[in-house]
Design a protein around this motif. Structure first.
Motif, PDB file in Angstrom:
ATOM      1  N   ARG A 172      14.832  41.321 -22.870  1.00 37.34           N
ATOM      2  CA  ARG A 172      16.024  40.468 -22.779  1.00 37.34           C
ATOM      3  C   ARG A 172      15.392  38.964 -23.350  1.00 37.34           C
ATOM      4  O   ARG A 172      14.184  38.696 -23.379  1.00 37.34           O
ATOM      5  N   ILE A 173      16.339  38.150 -23.611  1.00 35.85           N
ATOM      6  CA  ILE A 173      16.028  36.765 -24.235  1.00 35.85           C
ATOM      7  C   ILE A 173      15.412  36.127 -23.173  1.00 35.85           C
ATOM      8  O   ILE A 173      15.608  35.878 -22.040  1.00 35.85           O
ATOM      9  N   ASP A 174      13.975  35.530 -23.723  1.00 31.72           N
ATOM     10  CA  ASP A 174      13.284  34.625 -22.927  1.00 31.72           C
ATOM     11  C   ASP A 174      12.557  35.570 -21.567  1.00 31.72           C
ATOM     12  O   ASP A 174      12.016  34.842 -20.860  1.00 31.72           O
ATOM     13  N   GLY A 175      12.633  36.568 -21.574  1.00 31.51           N
ATOM     14  CA  GLY A 175      11.941  37.338 -20.354  1.00 31.51           C
ATOM     15  C   GLY A 175      10.486  37.126 -20.594  1.00 31.51           C
ATOM     16  O   GLY A 175       9.789  36.675 -19.619  1.00 31.51           O
ATOM     17  N   ASP A 176       9.710  37.219 -21.658  1.00 30.19           N
ATOM     18  CA  ASP A 176       8.334  37.012 -21.879  1.00 30.19           C
ATOM     19  C   ASP A 176       8.240  35.649 -21.510  1.00 30.19           C
ATOM     20  O   ASP A 176       7.078  35.146 -21.002  1.00 30.19           O
TER      21      ASP A 176
END
Length: 354
Positions: A172-176
């Motif tokens: 998902r977006i910005d999970g990392d």
């Protein structure tokens, strides 16, 4: 973590519906970051007036400013902005939840993403998670609660929430970026750097946020040359990433390299804030620390930490250890652990003690 939590809370809505963006994504994202997590009210005022925003994005802009106003105790103004956010987009769930909290008065305007008291924010997080359980938004609700848990120093619980979010919505977006931020806040810079390097390597396109996180972590772990390269790559990938260019410049000053040209270019940039301009003038020796502190008083609650770090760092570069220690200690005393300036101030204080 608060710098990322606020951004994710609102940018999660924007990027979940990517067609809502009406103009350059990077410009909007930078504006939201200055208004939300950095809580610079002047930036919020500029954000809601940005031209060519569609109704969904402008609704999020008003909701963001409402959060800042609530934290400043201006609840009537916050309610007005929430009403405007809902007029523009009646389906703005964050605005609906925030309005419920404001009207109820029980959370003093706090949301899961924003609020002075982590315990109060956690109540809002639990309510958000209960509302979104079993829906595609559940992973983002877990991200939000992880950010608040990290702010409360409950890092193992925060990482457990991120593990759940990864299982629900991998990639998902910005999970990392969220996991990197939690690890960074916990002080595990080595693990955070390992994750940042892997995320940068796996990214299909160069992401200025991931590269900026990598740059900070390289700096905190002693690789200043690597930090400069990462920050330069972040700015190359997005020329709106002014903070990446700024950090590259001041780290190059530590390496006894020239940075005056880049600092002057930043000073002339139309997106540079008044506080940023005062700091750069101080760095260029065309202004002083009094002007920096004056602008900090006119900016948001995180501004003093940013100001005192830069004053202390500048003194450290000049070899004035006493002045550097005093200013850096004031930066740390603000307690804004979410800021890279706070972490850098702690690092320099440790160096001064050796």
């Amino acid at each position: 973590m608060k710098w990322l939590a606020g951004a994710l809370g609102l940018l999660g809505l924007l990027f979940a519906a990517e067609h809502a963006l009406a103009q350059d994504d990077a410009t909007i994202k930078g504006a939201f970051i200055m208004c939300g997590p950095q809580r610079v009210l002047i930036a919020c005022d500029d954000l809601v007036k940005m031209p060519d925003l569609n109704k969904v994005v402008r609704s999020n802009a008003y909701a963001t400013r409402a959060g800042v106003l609530a934290q400043l105790g201006r609840l009537d103004d916050a309610k007005h902005d929430i009403d405007e956010a809902l007029r523009l987009d009646p389906n703005n769930k964050t605005a609906v939840l925030f309005k419920t909290m404001l009207l109820g008065g029980g959370l003093d305007g706090a949301t899961c993403e924003q609020g002075a008291d982590p315990a109060t924010r956690l109540k809002a997080c639990d309510a958000e998670l209960a509302r979104d359980r079993g829906t595609p938004a559940e992973a983002f609700a877990l991200d939000h609660r992880a950010a608040t848990l990290a702010d409360a120093g409950r890092y193992s619980e925060a990482l457990a929430d991120l593990d759940r979010a990864d299982r629900l919505r991998p990639g998902r977006i910005d999970g990392d970026l969220m996991r990197i931020a939690v690890l960074t806040s916990s002080g595990d810079y080595a693990a955070a750097l390992t994750k940042a390097k892997a995320a940068v390597a796996d990214s299909i396109v160069e992401d200025d946020n991931l590269l900026g996180a990598e740059g900070e972590l390289l700096y905190l772990t002693g690789d200043r040359e690597g930090a400069v390269k990462a920050y330069d790559a972040a700015y190359k990938s997005n020329e709106k990433a002014l903070m990446a260019k700024f950090w590259s410049a001041i780290i190059r000053l530590e390496l006894h390299q020239s940075a005056a040209t880049d600092l002057q270019a930043l000073l002339d940039h139309p997106m540079m804030s008044p506080l940023g301009a005062a700091i750069i003038r101080m760095r260029l020796k065309t202004g002083g620390q009094d002007a920096v502190l004056k602008e900090a008083q006119l900016s948001g609650p995180t501004a003093p930490c940013i100001a005192y770090f830069n004053i202390g760092h500048d003194a450290w570069l000049r070899g004035d250890s006493k002045a550097a220690h005093a200013a850096l200690q004031q930066a740390v005393d603000t307690g804004h652990t979410e800021l890279r300036e706070y972490r850098a101030a702690k690092l320099l204080l440790a160096k001064l003690k050796t």
